[in-house]
Design an enzyme around this catalytic site. Structure first.
Site, PDB file in Angstrom:
ATOM      1  N   HIS A 153       9.333 -34.822  79.671  1.00 46.90           N
ATOM      2  CA  HIS A 153       8.192 -35.554  79.131  1.00 46.90           C
ATOM      3  C   HIS A 153       7.151 -34.551  78.631  1.00 46.90           C
ATOM      4  CE1 HIS A 153       5.282 -38.424  78.202  1.00 46.90           C
ATOM      5  NE2 HIS A 153       5.038 -38.972  79.379  1.00 46.90           N
ATOM      6  N   LYS A 200      14.130 -38.487  77.010  1.00 50.77           N
ATOM      7  CA  LYS A 200      13.451 -37.662  78.009  1.00 50.77           C
ATOM      8  C   LYS A 200      14.387 -37.152  79.095  1.00 50.77           C
ATOM      9  CE  LYS A 200       8.762 -39.446  77.367  1.00 50.77           C
ATOM     10  NZ  LYS A 200       9.014 -40.456  76.334  1.00 50.77           N
ATOM     11  N   HIS A 202      10.176 -45.221  75.802  1.00 56.95           N
ATOM     12  CA  HIS A 202       9.323 -44.210  76.427  1.00 56.95           C
ATOM     13  C   HIS A 202      10.078 -43.598  77.603  1.00 56.95           C
ATOM     14  CE1 HIS A 202       5.653 -42.112  77.238  1.00 56.95           C
ATOM     15  NE2 HIS A 202       5.454 -42.694  78.415  1.00 56.95           N
ATOM     16  N   PHE A 245      -1.203 -42.625  80.233  1.00 56.15           N
ATOM     17  CA  PHE A 245      -2.195 -42.833  81.278  1.00 56.15           C
ATOM     18  C   PHE A 245      -3.425 -43.508  80.686  1.00 56.15           C
ATOM     19  CE2 PHE A 245      -0.993 -39.102  84.334  1.00 56.15           C
ATOM     20  CZ  PHE A 245       0.120 -39.815  84.736  1.00 56.15           C
ATOM     21  N   GLU A 292       8.434 -51.118  81.214  1.00 54.72           N
ATOM     22  CA  GLU A 292       8.981 -51.082  79.859  1.00 54.72           C
ATOM     23  C   GLU A 292      10.257 -51.909  79.754  1.00 54.72           C
ATOM     24  OE1 GLU A 292      10.012 -47.949  76.253  1.00 54.72           O
ATOM     25  OE2 GLU A 292       9.928 -47.196  78.316  1.00 54.72           O
ATOM     26  N   CYS A 310      -0.189 -39.854  76.717  1.00 55.55           N
ATOM     27  CA  CYS A 310       1.220 -39.727  76.338  1.00 55.55           C
ATOM     28  C   CYS A 310       1.602 -40.596  75.139  1.00 55.55           C
ATOM     29  CB  CYS A 310       2.104 -40.063  77.527  1.00 55.55           C
ATOM     30  SG  CYS A 310       1.699 -39.083  78.984  1.00 55.55           S
TER      31      CYS A 310
END
Length: 395
Positions: free
Chosen positions: A325, A320, A290, A383, A301, A155
Site C-alpha cells: 500500500h 496491493k 482498494h 483515512f 469495500e 490514500c
C-alpha cells in the site's frame, strides 16, 4: 479524456514493463516494501538529487516515463527537461496526489536538529518537505504553467488527482495534464505509528480479501498518467490506453481511521462514478479494488461492491498483494495497472489471496485471468473517510 502515457516506479518494478511483470510475481514477506535499485541520478544531477525528497524523485522518474510514452517528451533527461512537444505551456498542468509529502526529509532533518542543533538544519528543508514539492518540481522541470496542484486526501489522493486532472481537461482549462501520485514515508516514526495502531501485517504478507488477512504492507511508489482530450490525442496519432469516463468523490463522515463498516460512503462513490460515466453497474466488467488487506477496509469495500453490482459480478482484483500500500500513490499505481490490464487483456491476480473470506461473495482473481476489455471501476479509500472512484474504458 484520454490517457496517452503511463509511468511508474514501485517495489515490484521500475518502469511499466517491470511493473506489469511484478504484479504476477510472488512478493517476498516484508512489512515494508521499498523501491530497490532506484538511483535518482538517472534523472537528476548529484547536487539536485541531494536537495530533492525521495517522494519527488519517484514522481520525476514516473513522469519522465509517462511523458516519453505519450510522445510529448523526446527522451528522459537529467535536471531541466525541454518543453513538451507541440504543447502550449499555459495549457499544460500537473495535479499530484500525496498523503505525506516530504516525509523522508522531515524525519531526517528532525534527527539532524535533535543531534546537532538548529543551525545544522538544511536551508533546503522547507521546499523539500512541503506537500506541494513534487507538483512544483514537475511544473518547473517541464515548464507546465497552466496550474500545479496538490491533492492530499490520504490514500485516495492519487485517484482524486487523476479525477481533478480529468476535470481540467473537460473544462477546457488544460490540453495536457500530468496527473498521479507519489509517496515515500517508510521512516522510523511513520513505521512506528502504523505498527502501534496495528495497521501493518505482522507476517509481512498482504492478503487482500483473504480470511486470514492480518494487516497491510506499507510501500513507497509513484504512478503518473498523461491526460489529453480524446479528439486531440487521436488527431496527433497518439496511443490511447483508455479513457477516463467517470469520476466521483465522497466522504464517510464516520471515523478518523476506520471506514463506515457497512461501506455506505464507498457504495455511493462507486454508484456516482458509474453514473458520471453514463453507465449502469452491469456495464462494468472489472473492479480494481482498494483491497488493503485490513479487516475493516476489505469488509466494507467487499460488501459495497456486492450491493452495487448484485448479480452482475465483475471480476475483482487488488494489486496491493504485490505492490503493498503506497498511500497517496496507490490510486495512481492502480490506474497504471488498469491501463496495462486493458492493453494485455488480462486481469492481474490478487497475490496473497488463498482463501477468500466467505462473508464477501465477490468474484476475485487469484491468478492472471484472460479478460475481454470493457469498462473498469478503480477504487481508493483513505483515512478520514475519503472515497474516490474512477471509471476507465478501452477505446
Amino acid at each position: 479524456m484520454a490517457v496517452t502515457g503511463i509511468g511508474v516506479v514501485s517495489p515490484v518494478g521500475i518502469g511499466v514493463a517491470d511493473f506489469w511483470a511484478g504484479l504476477s510475481r510472488p512478493a517476498p514477506a516484508a512489512a515494508l516494501r521499498r523501491v530497490t535499485g532506484f538511483d535518482p541520478r538517472r534523472w537528476l544531477s548529484h547536487k539536485l538529487a541531494r536537495t530533492t525528497d525521495l517522494a519527488t524523485q519517484l514522481a520525476i522518474a514516473a513522469a519522465d516515463e509517462a511523458l516519453v510514452d505519450a510522445g510529448l517528451l523526446p527522451h528522459a533527461v537529467v535536471d531541466s527537461a525541454p518543453g513538451l512537444t507541440g504543447v502550449d505551456p499555459e495549457l499544460a498542468a500537473v495535479v499530484l496526489g500525496t498523503a505525506t509529502g516530504g516525509a523522508t526529509t522531515l524525519e531526517a532533518q528532525n534527527e539532524v536538529r535533535a543531534q546537532r542543533g538548529d543551525r545544522r538544519v538544511s536551508p533546503h528543508f522547507i521546499p523539500m518537505a512541503l506537500p506541494n514539492a513534487a507538483a512544483a518540481a514537475l511544473s518547473i522541470r517541464y515548464g507546465l504553467r497552466g496550474s500545479a496542484s496538490t491533492v492530499t486526501t490520504a490514500c485516495a489522493a492519487g485517484t482524486d488527482a487523476i479525477a481533478a486532472g480529468a476535470k481540467l481537461i473537460a473544462s477546457g482549462a488544460a490540453d495536457v495534464v500530468l496527473a498521479g501520485g507519489s509517496d515515500a514515508n517508510l521512516t522510523p516514526t511513520y513505521t512506528a505509528g502504523f505498527t502501534n495502531m496495528r495497521a501493518l501485517s505482522p507476517t509481512g504478507i498482504a492478503r487482500p480479501f483473504d480470511v486470514g488477512r492480518d494487516g497491510t504492507v506499507a510501500s513507497e511508489a509513484s504512478g503518473m498518467v498523461v491526460l489529453e482530450p480524446l479528439e486531440k490525442a487521436l488527431a496527433r496519432g497518439a496511443r490511447v490506453y483508455l479513457t477516463v469516463d467517470g469520476t466521483a468523490s465522497t466522504a464517510d463522515g464516520h471515523h478518523v481511521t476506520a471506514p463506515d463498516p457497512a461501506g455506505v460512503g464507498a457504495e455511493r462513490c462507486m454508484r456516482l462514478a458509474i453514473a458520471d460515466a453514463g453507465y449502469e453497474p452491469h456495464d462494468i466488467t472489472h473492479v480494481n479494488a482498494h483491497g488493503t488487506s485490513t479487516a475493516l477496509n476489505d469488509a466494507a469495500e467487499a460488501h459495497a461492491i456486492r450491493r452495487v453490482f448484485g448479480a452482475a459480478r465483475p471480476l475483482v482484483t487488488s494489486v496491493k498483494g504485490a505492490t503493498g500500500h503506497s498511500f497517496g500513490a496507490a490510486g495512481a499505481l492502480e490506474a497504471v495497472a488498469v491501463a496495462l490490464t486493458i492493453a494485455h487483456a488480462t486481469v492481474p491476480p490478487t497475490l496473497g489471496l488463498s482463501t477468500p473470506d466467505p462473508d464477501f461473495d465477490v468474484d476475485l482473481a487469484t491468478e492472471p485471468t484472460a479478460w475481454s476489455p470493457g469498462p473498469v471501476l478503480s477504487n481508493s479509500f483513505g483515512f478520514g473517510g475519503h472515497n474516490g472512484s474512477l471509471v476507465f474504458s478501452p477505446v
